[in-house]
Design a protein around this motif. Structure first.
Motif, PDB file in Angstrom:
ATOM      1  N   UNK A  25       8.931  61.073  39.324  1.00 54.67           N
ATOM      2  CA  UNK A  25       8.894  61.761  40.616  1.00 54.67           C
ATOM      3  C   UNK A  25       8.526  60.750  41.689  1.00 54.67           C
ATOM      4  N   UNK A  26       9.426  60.571  42.670  1.00 55.85           N
ATOM      5  CA  UNK A  26       9.080  59.711  43.814  1.00 55.85           C
ATOM      6  C   UNK A  26       8.914  60.633  45.026  1.00 55.85           C
ATOM      7  N   UNK A  28      10.571  63.371  45.679  1.00 57.64           N
ATOM      8  CA  UNK A  28      10.726  64.769  45.292  1.00 57.64           C
ATOM      9  C   UNK A  28      11.909  65.483  45.921  1.00 57.64           C
ATOM     10  N   UNK A  47       4.254  60.660  38.491  1.00 54.92           N
ATOM     11  CA  UNK A  47       4.419  60.659  39.950  1.00 54.92           C
ATOM     12  C   UNK A  47       4.106  59.265  40.489  1.00 54.92           C
TER      13      UNK A  47
ATOM     14  N   UNK B  60       9.317  70.839  48.990  1.00 56.50           N
ATOM     15  CA  UNK B  60       9.755  69.713  48.162  1.00 56.50           C
ATOM     16  C   UNK B  60       8.586  68.854  47.683  1.00 56.50           C
ATOM     17  N   UNK B  65       1.191  66.834  42.695  1.00 56.26           N
ATOM     18  CA  UNK B  65       1.261  65.467  43.207  1.00 56.26           C
ATOM     19  C   UNK B  65       0.612  65.352  44.589  1.00 56.26           C
TER      20      UNK B  65
END
Lengths: 266, 160
Positions: A25-26, A28, A47, B60, B65
């Motif tokens: 995941x960068x 997103x 992430x 998004x 995160x």
């Protein structure tokens, strides 16, 4: 879902070594669309937004975690031009160069620029690093040569960037649009010219016969430009889909390639 | 898992399940329903919030995160105890830039961020800054007038 949030490259590579099939995941902006709309549910996520090494950018290497917003305001003409056409400010604030490569959409906007530059993709795992030419890395629609346990670290650029670079894209509106066709042309100081187009085949492709025709130090005449357009149209393999017909894409590719080539001469 | 955030200046901890987005957590766990739940694919901008000072689509952002992030929603823009509206909110009211109102919170967040980061933005820059926020009612004219009004008030301290 299990999530790892490494704060450095070594930590990220260790997390991937322990769980090689983890989803990366960068920004997103691709993954979360799948999570929200197609209910994709990866078992585990690594992430990457806290990894500072991925955000580094120097003359020869652009980190995978560099955002579109930084590319847009950065010093590299072609990259700034293409970054400005991606999504919206909200998307550009978080979306990354590495994400564009990892997703490997045939329409990815950074890909024609990387192909025109003959850039290399730098991959790392806990076993070391390797570099792949862009066409060794991009294998097909959403398919790349990245192996389980590997991470895209960045792209390696040629020693000298072409002094002339131009990017153009056609879509149904200006903002928030996936390319119907995108195109990048670069011209070196010695006249060597390279032309790459996206969304006209399974991966980005170079129009090498067209390049050969216009490479050199003589400005192409109108007749040469006509021939150039025709060659570009011969060298691509567009399909009909919900965004456009193959015939439209073929036409647009010729127009865009000619226009971007002319910008490289102005 | 528990995710800790700073939301509108207040530290908070929210229980987050697997794939929930920041938008879901703001709306369903923290009761902040200003950011709207619409396209869920980053196209419409109605869920725009500030995440560590950048305008993003909260739909998004994987909530898990966002650990440690500073989030500002439209609820966090209005000032102080007297319930005074943010300059941009007041300009939207004054310019009649709201019809159904669904896109308004996202536009206010994007416009407030623009005013903060690039106070002297010209018309093209304003349009570009708002290009990720769709409005299906107004045709954008009144919205652009509201932003111009807010810019003018911010720089000159008076209405145009």
């Amino acid at each position: 879902m299990h999530i790892e949030r490494p704060e450095g490259l070594d930590e990220a590579l260790a997390a991937l070594a322990a769980d090689p099939h983890a989803t990366l995941l960068a920004g997103g902006t691709d993954l979360m669309v799948e999570v929200n709309l197609t209910h994709r549910r990866p078992a585990s996520v690594v992430a990457l937004r806290r990894v500072p090494e991925l955000r580094e950018w120097d003359e020869r290497m652009i980190g995978a975690g560099v955002s579109w917003a930084r590319m847009e305001s950065g010093p590299v003409t072609g990259l700034a031009q293409l970054a400005r056409t991606v999504g919206s400010p909200q998307i550009r604030a978080v979306g990354t160069l590495g994400g564009n490569l990892g997703t490997a959409s045939p329409a990815g906007d950074a890909l024609p620029w990387l192909a025109a530059l003959d850039a290399e993709v730098v991959l790392a795992s806990d076993r070391g690093r390797r570099r792949l030419a862009w066409d060794e890395f991009l294998l097909g629609p959403k398919r790349t040569a990245r192996q389980p346990g590997e991470l895209i670290v960045g792209v390696q650029l040629p020693e000298a960037l072409p002094p002339h670079q131009a990017f153009a894209k056609v879509g149904v509106r200006q903002a928030m649009v996936i390319a119907t066709v995108n195109c990048c042309v670069v011209r070196d100081a010695d006249g060597a010219t390279r032309v790459a187009l996206g969304a006209v085949g399974p991966t980005v492709r170079r129009a090498r016969r067209a390049e050969a025709l216009v490479s050199g130090t003589v400005r192409p005449s109108a007749a040469v430009l006509d021939r150039f357009e025709a060659l570009v149209r011969e060298e691509i393999a567009p399909i009909d889909d919900h965004r456009a017909s193959a015939a439209y894409r073929r036409h647009a590719a010729g127009v865009l390639a000619r226009r971007t080539l002319e910008r490289c001469w102005s | 898992m528990i995710v800790t955030l700073e939301v509108n200046g207040e530290p908070c901890a929210a229980e987050v399940a697997g794939f929930e987005s920041l938008l879901w957590v703001l709306r369903e766990r923290l009761g902040l329903t200003g950011a709207k739940d619409a396209c869920l694919q980053g196209e419409c901008g109605s869920c725009s919030v500030l995440l560590d000072g950048e305008v993003v689509c909260a739909c998004l952002v994987l909530a898990a995160d966002a650990e440690g992030a500073r989030v500002t929603t439209v609820e966090g823009l209005a000032g102080g105890s007297e319930g005074e509206l943010h300059l941009v909110q007041q300009a939207f009211v004054d310019a009649g830039a709201v019809q159904c109102g669904f896109c308004t919170p996202g536009l206010i967040v994007a416009a407030a961020h623009l005013l903060e980061t690039r106070p002297g933005a010209g018309d093209a820059e304003v349009r570009e800054a708002l290009s990720g926020n769709l409005c299906r009612c107004t045709g954008y004219g009144a919205i652009l007038r509201a932003v111009a009004r807010a810019q003018s008030q911010a720089t000159q301290g008076g209405a145009p």
